[in-house]
Design a protein around this motif. Structure first.
Motif, PDB file in Angstrom:
ATOM      1  N   SER A 120       0.848  -1.194   0.000  1.00 11.22           N
ATOM      2  CA  SER A 120       0.000   0.000   0.000  1.00 11.22           C
ATOM      3  C   SER A 120       0.881   1.240   0.000  1.00 11.22           C
ATOM      4  O   SER A 120       2.076   1.191  -0.317  1.00 11.22           O
ATOM      5  CB  SER A 120      -0.925   0.000   1.223  1.00 11.22           C
ATOM      6  OG  SER A 120      -0.179   0.197   2.403  1.00 11.22           O
ATOM      7  N   LEU A 121       0.302   2.353   0.408  1.00 11.34           N
ATOM      8  CA  LEU A 121       1.018   3.622   0.440  1.00 11.34           C
ATOM      9  C   LEU A 121       2.298   3.530   1.279  1.00 11.34           C
ATOM     10  O   LEU A 121       3.341   4.069   0.904  1.00 11.34           O
ATOM     11  CB  LEU A 121       0.087   4.705   1.009  1.00 11.34           C
ATOM     12  CG  LEU A 121       0.647   6.120   1.131  1.00 11.34           C
ATOM     13  CD1 LEU A 121       0.939   6.698  -0.252  1.00 11.34           C
ATOM     14  CD2 LEU A 121      -0.345   7.007   1.870  1.00 11.34           C
ATOM     15  N   GLY A 160      14.526   2.874  -0.234  1.00 12.28           N
ATOM     16  CA  GLY A 160      15.244   1.626  -0.443  1.00 12.28           C
ATOM     17  C   GLY A 160      15.015   0.562   0.613  1.00 12.28           C
ATOM     18  O   GLY A 160      15.879  -0.304   0.804  1.00 12.28           O
ATOM     19  N   ARG A 161      13.852   0.592   1.289  1.00 11.55           N
ATOM     20  CA  ARG A 161      13.573  -0.406   2.306  1.00 11.55           C
ATOM     21  C   ARG A 161      12.246  -1.092   2.008  1.00 11.55           C
ATOM     22  O   ARG A 161      11.457  -0.647   1.175  1.00 11.55           O
ATOM     23  CB  ARG A 161      13.517   0.246   3.702  1.00 11.55           C
ATOM     24  CG  ARG A 161      14.784   0.933   4.138  1.00 11.55           C
ATOM     25  CD  ARG A 161      15.948  -0.033   4.295  1.00 11.55           C
ATOM     26  NE  ARG A 161      15.710  -1.001   5.366  1.00 11.55           N
ATOM     27  CZ  ARG A 161      16.137  -0.852   6.622  1.00 11.55           C
ATOM     28  NH1 ARG A 161      16.851   0.211   6.954  1.00 11.55           N
ATOM     29  NH2 ARG A 161      15.908  -1.783   7.534  1.00 11.55           N
ATOM     30  N   GLN A 162      11.981  -2.176   2.734  1.00 10.94           N
ATOM     31  CA  GLN A 162      10.690  -2.849   2.645  1.00 10.94           C
ATOM     32  C   GLN A 162      10.331  -3.426   4.003  1.00 10.94           C
ATOM     33  O   GLN A 162      11.198  -3.652   4.856  1.00 10.94           O
ATOM     34  CB  GLN A 162      10.698  -3.942   1.575  1.00 10.94           C
ATOM     35  CG  GLN A 162      11.671  -5.084   1.828  1.00 10.94           C
ATOM     36  CD  GLN A 162      11.655  -6.101   0.700  1.00 10.94           C
ATOM     37  OE1 GLN A 162      11.391  -5.770  -0.444  1.00 10.94           O
ATOM     38  NE2 GLN A 162      11.945  -7.353   1.049  1.00 10.94           N
ATOM     39  N   ARG A 163       9.049  -3.659   4.215  1.00  6.92           N
ATOM     40  CA  ARG A 163       8.579  -4.199   5.488  1.00  6.92           C
ATOM     41  C   ARG A 163       8.024  -5.607   5.302  1.00  6.92           C
ATOM     42  O   ARG A 163       7.853  -6.083   4.179  1.00  6.92           O
ATOM     43  CB  ARG A 163       7.498  -3.287   6.086  1.00  6.92           C
ATOM     44  CG  ARG A 163       6.253  -3.141   5.223  1.00  6.92           C
ATOM     45  CD  ARG A 163       5.198  -2.270   5.879  1.00  6.92           C
ATOM     46  NE  ARG A 163       4.087  -1.970   4.971  1.00  6.92           N
ATOM     47  CZ  ARG A 163       2.970  -1.359   5.336  1.00  6.92           C
ATOM     48  NH1 ARG A 163       2.812  -0.968   6.586  1.00  6.92           N
ATOM     49  NH2 ARG A 163       2.014  -1.115   4.455  1.00  6.92           N
ATOM     50  N   MET A 197       9.895   6.894   7.923  1.00 11.37           N
ATOM     51  CA  MET A 197      10.095   7.460   6.585  1.00 11.37           C
ATOM     52  C   MET A 197       8.955   8.446   6.304  1.00 11.37           C
ATOM     53  O   MET A 197       7.885   8.362   6.900  1.00 11.37           O
ATOM     54  CB  MET A 197      10.108   6.363   5.509  1.00 11.37           C
ATOM     55  CG  MET A 197       8.787   5.681   5.257  1.00 11.37           C
ATOM     56  SD  MET A 197       8.199   4.651   6.644  1.00 11.37           S
ATOM     57  CE  MET A 197       6.715   3.924   5.922  1.00 11.37           C
ATOM     58  N   PRO A 198       9.169   9.405   5.414  1.00 12.15           N
ATOM     59  CA  PRO A 198       8.089  10.323   5.060  1.00 12.15           C
ATOM     60  C   PRO A 198       6.953   9.559   4.369  1.00 12.15           C
ATOM     61  O   PRO A 198       7.192   8.768   3.463  1.00 12.15           O
ATOM     62  CB  PRO A 198       8.752  11.313   4.098  1.00 12.15           C
ATOM     63  CG  PRO A 198      10.222  11.151   4.316  1.00 12.15           C
ATOM     64  CD  PRO A 198      10.424   9.723   4.714  1.00 12.15           C
ATOM     65  N   VAL A 199       5.737   9.776   4.829  1.00 14.10           N
ATOM     66  CA  VAL A 199       4.551   9.177   4.217  1.00 14.10           C
ATOM     67  C   VAL A 199       3.612  10.306   3.824  1.00 14.10           C
ATOM     68  O   VAL A 199       3.165  11.086   4.674  1.00 14.10           O
ATOM     69  CB  VAL A 199       3.835   8.213   5.179  1.00 14.10           C
ATOM     70  CG1 VAL A 199       2.628   7.583   4.485  1.00 14.10           C
ATOM     71  CG2 VAL A 199       4.780   7.141   5.695  1.00 14.10           C
ATOM     72  N   SER A 216       6.187   4.324   0.169  1.00 12.15           N
ATOM     73  CA  SER A 216       7.035   5.275   0.891  1.00 12.15           C
ATOM     74  C   SER A 216       8.355   4.630   1.294  1.00 12.15           C
ATOM     75  O   SER A 216       9.419   5.257   1.215  1.00 12.15           O
ATOM     76  CB  SER A 216       6.297   5.787   2.129  1.00 12.15           C
ATOM     77  OG  SER A 216       5.091   6.448   1.753  1.00 12.15           O
ATOM     78  N   LEU A 217       8.310   3.379   1.729  1.00 12.40           N
ATOM     79  CA  LEU A 217       9.536   2.658   2.072  1.00 12.40           C
ATOM     80  C   LEU A 217      10.419   2.448   0.851  1.00 12.40           C
ATOM     81  O   LEU A 217      11.653   2.570   0.922  1.00 12.40           O
ATOM     82  CB  LEU A 217       9.195   1.308   2.704  1.00 12.40           C
ATOM     83  CG  LEU A 217       8.854   1.284   4.193  1.00 12.40           C
ATOM     84  CD1 LEU A 217       8.334  -0.089   4.587  1.00 12.40           C
ATOM     85  CD2 LEU A 217      10.068   1.665   5.034  1.00 12.40           C
ATOM     86  N   ALA A 218       9.807   2.112  -0.272  1.00  8.66           N
ATOM     87  CA  ALA A 218      10.572   1.848  -1.491  1.00  8.66           C
ATOM     88  C   ALA A 218      11.380   3.072  -1.912  1.00  8.66           C
ATOM     89  O   ALA A 218      12.478   2.947  -2.468  1.00  8.66           O
ATOM     90  CB  ALA A 218       9.642   1.404  -2.608  1.00  8.66           C
TER      91      ALA A 218
END
Length: 310
Positions: free
Chosen positions: A212-213, A222-225, A271-273, A217-219
């Motif tokens: 989702s959003l 350069g990160r993922q959850r 991270m900025p969302v 924002s993570l991408a």
């Protein structure tokens, strides 16, 4: 008679002749000359194949055929006058009707209690219904559910839709108060990125999507959850977090509203969302409907109060 070619303006002349019994007086009633009324009567006699009126002294008397038209014609003209009359002033205290809202269960928490109180006090005979959004087709909610209003994240809309921007919804991270993984973080602080990505997430997704959003924002950084679960309603997300060590990213307004009931702690995301802009959309055919316009404005006033911008 060929109705397709019949001049319906003649019916107003016929009605005036019934009332006045005189071409002169009928003309005065309609703002026409006596000769114009006489010409109209001649055309009607030809079209209807009946004399319609016979002179009796100084008065025109309807024939039996015309007498049969008199009552029904007045009823139909009155119905048309009512149909085409400008809308009367709307009075919520006496108005009756149903207003259907298509939205996520966010609105069950953040809108419907306040709207229920408002309608109870000011418009007791107007019913409000909250129905689901159509998954993957928010615009379709207006037609599939015959909704009077849909409350959705901003999106491109077709030309037959009216739109009103309502409020921005930022996001916060929620965790249950007893979650040991977040015990060292002060509430309201930024959750560390590594912890945010390491913890398991429950995601609000009526469509069952695993991203989702928050993932977009993570991408960007350069990160993922780790999304371990999806739930189709926000209340379900909060219940999962309350009953487990999963965390979630949800609208800040909702998080602050339910934090006590669900025993939650709130944190800023690492991270900025981008906040979601929530808008109201409805079919343009209802733009000038008095009841729909009034209810929309009450809803918009309630929802604008949720805006968290300074």
């Amino acid at each position: 008679m060929n109705f397709a070619t019949f001049d319906l303006n003649l019916l107003r002349v016929l009605d005036a002749l019934f009332i006045e019994g005189s071409t002169v007086k009928a003309g005065a009633r309609l703002g026409l000359s006596q000769s114009a009324v006489s010409s109209a009567l001649s055309r009607m006699r030809h079209a209807l194949d009946d004399p319609l009126f016979l002179r009796q002294g100084n008065r025109l008397v309807p024939t039996d055929y015309a007498r049969g038209l008199q009552g029904p014609l007045r009823e139909e003209l009155s119905r048309l006058e009512t149909l085409l009359a400008p809308p009367r002033a709307f009075d919520p205290a006496t108005a009756e009707g149903t207003f259907k809202i298509s939205a996520s269960d966010f609105m069950a928490e953040m809108l419907m209690p306040q709207l229920g109180s408002l309608l109870y006090e000011t418009a007791p005979n107007i019913r409000a219904q909250l129905v689901d959004l159509v998954p993957d087709d928010y615009i379709g909610s207006l037609e599939r559910y015959d909704a009077d209003l849909a409350l959705i994240p901003d999106a491109p809309i077709p030309s037959w839709i009216s739109r009103e921007a309502l409020f921005l919804s930022p996001f916060v991270v929620i965790a249950r108060r007893s979650n040991p993984r977040v015990a060292h973080i002060d509430e309201g602080d930024v959750m560390p990125m590594d912890l945010f990505c390491d913890l398991h997430h429950v995601l609000f997704s009526p469509e069952g999507r695993l991203a989702s959003l928050g993932d977009r924002s993570l991408a960007r950084v350069g990160r993922q959850r780790h999304v371990a679960m999806t739930v189709q309603v926000f209340s379900g997300v909060c219940r999962v977090v309350r009953g487990s060590d999963l965390i979630a990213l949800i609208p800040a307004q909702l998080a602050h509203e339910v934090r006590t009931a669900y025993d939650l702690r709130l944190f800023e995301p690492p991270m900025p969302v981008d906040p979601a802009l929530i808008v109201g959309i409805w079919h343009k055919r209802s733009d000038n409907d008095p009841m729909a316009h009034w209810v929309r404005q009450q809803i918009f006033d309630l929802l604008r109060a949720l805006d968290m911008r300074d």
